[in-house]
Design an enzyme around this catalytic site. Structure first.
Site, PDB file in Angstrom:
ATOM      1  CB  THR A  10      -0.946  -0.006   1.226  1.00 16.47           C
ATOM      2  OG1 THR A  10      -1.809   1.122   1.187  1.00 16.47           O
ATOM      3  CG2 THR A  10      -0.158   0.003   2.530  1.00 16.47           C
ATOM      4  CB  CYS A  11       1.929   3.747  -1.551  1.00 18.15           C
ATOM      5  SG  CYS A  11       1.000   3.706  -3.098  1.00 18.15           S
ATOM      6  N   GLY A  12       0.283   5.867  -0.917  1.00 16.03           N
ATOM      7  CA  GLY A  12      -0.656   6.976  -0.888  1.00 16.03           C
ATOM      8  C   GLY A  12      -1.831   6.784  -1.821  1.00 16.03           C
ATOM      9  CD1 TRP A  31      -3.193   8.258   4.144  1.00 10.90           C
ATOM     10  CD2 TRP A  31      -3.283   6.230   5.077  1.00 10.90           C
ATOM     11  NE1 TRP A  31      -3.446   8.435   5.485  1.00 10.90           N
ATOM     12  CE2 TRP A  31      -3.509   7.209   6.087  1.00 10.90           C
ATOM     13  CE3 TRP A  31      -3.298   4.874   5.424  1.00 10.90           C
ATOM     14  CZ2 TRP A  31      -3.739   6.856   7.414  1.00 10.90           C
ATOM     15  CZ3 TRP A  31      -3.521   4.537   6.747  1.00 10.90           C
ATOM     16  CH2 TRP A  31      -3.745   5.520   7.718  1.00 10.90           C
TER      17      TRP A  31
END
Length: 282
Positions: A236-238, A265
């Protein structure tokens, strides 16, 4: 099979029937240039521009989420690509864009898909030519996708995974964003991370030239993050871009590439009932 391909190998493949080279450059937070203008000024000979925003769900309120299989197959086929062809993604330097393009094709079952290690900067640095000529028009081809649903998870999946701790969660954002020390670049998104997630900034997987570390070093990094060979990690990330660097890193390391949380996110941090923490773990 590693998803990486060297500049020398790609140079040998250029012009071969069934080989398609795609510049997938998209902007990360803080980047302000125009990728398509840069592509027009200098690109790998015979390459085409792969617009990640076009290859996204136009009805989603979230940034560049994966398109439907029908949309993907229509757009990919318009590039003249068949399911049997070889596709090589590169970008103009941020690494994440090429990895995102590669992940999208793997999501829809395209196995002969690769990432140019180091992207356009490595290509130029190694003495290979670029061109400014517009690509010739592609002859559309029928493309039949085979969606691999194991490569993607949604919000409902993640709520369950976080609740039960059933998979390692690797977050590619910077430590400052992960621990809520700096605001998120998108408005109305909470700061912090998912309970139980492990922080693995995507640049930790790269050397100073923007190329991936050797497989054994990547395996050591993932082991330090608590990923075992038997695990199916979630990245996952932004907004699902730099998470693809971690997914590619897992594949390069010979580990299970797991699944990417596409909403990342941008979705989790704006969902009222999603748990958020800024705690540091030992």
């Amino acid at each position: 099979m590693s998803p990486l391909i060297s500049t020398q190998k790609l140079a040998e493949m250029l012009g071969t029937s069934g080989v398609h080279v795609l510049d997938a450059t998209a902007l990360l937070p803080g980047e302000t240039f125009n990728p398509q203008q840069s592509f027009a000024a200098a690109h790998i000979p015979s390459s085409r521009y792969f617009d990640i925003e076009l290859f996204s769900d136009p009805e989603s309120a979230l940034p560049h989420t994966a398109p439907s299989a029908a949309r993907f197959s229509h757009l990919f086929g318009r590039l003249g690509i068949t399911a049997q062809d070889t596709v090589v993604f590169y970008d103009q330097g941020n690494v994440a864009s090429a990895c995102r393009g590669w992940w999208l094709t793997r999501l829809f079952g395209h196995e002969r898909s690769f990432i140019l290690d180091g992207g356009l900067p490595a290509w130029v640095r190694d003495g290979h030519p670029t061109e400014a000529a517009a690509p010739t028009a592609a002859l559309p081809a029928p493309y039949q996708p085979r969606t691999c649903y194991t490569h993607i998870v949604g919000l409902g999946d993640m709520l369950d995974i976080v609740k039960h701790g059933s998979h390692p969660i690797l977050d590619a954002r910077s430590a400052a964003r992960f621990y809520g020390e700096t605001p998120e670049p998108r408005p109305n998104v909470a700061s912090g991370h998912m309970p139980g997630a492990r922080n693995m900034p995507y640049k930790n997987l790269l050397n100073t030239k923007g190329q991936f570390l050797p497989p054994e070093q990547l395996r050591a990094l993932f082991a330090q993050a608590g990923v075992a060979e038997s695990d199916t990690p979630i990245t996952t990330c932004g907004s699902g871009m730099t998470a693809a660097v971690l997914t590619a890193g897992l594949a390069i390391a010979g580990l299970n590439m797991g699944a990417l949380y596409d909403g990342s996110w941008a979705e989790w941090g704006s969902f009222p009932n999603a748990p958020v923490t800024v705690e540091r773990t030992a």
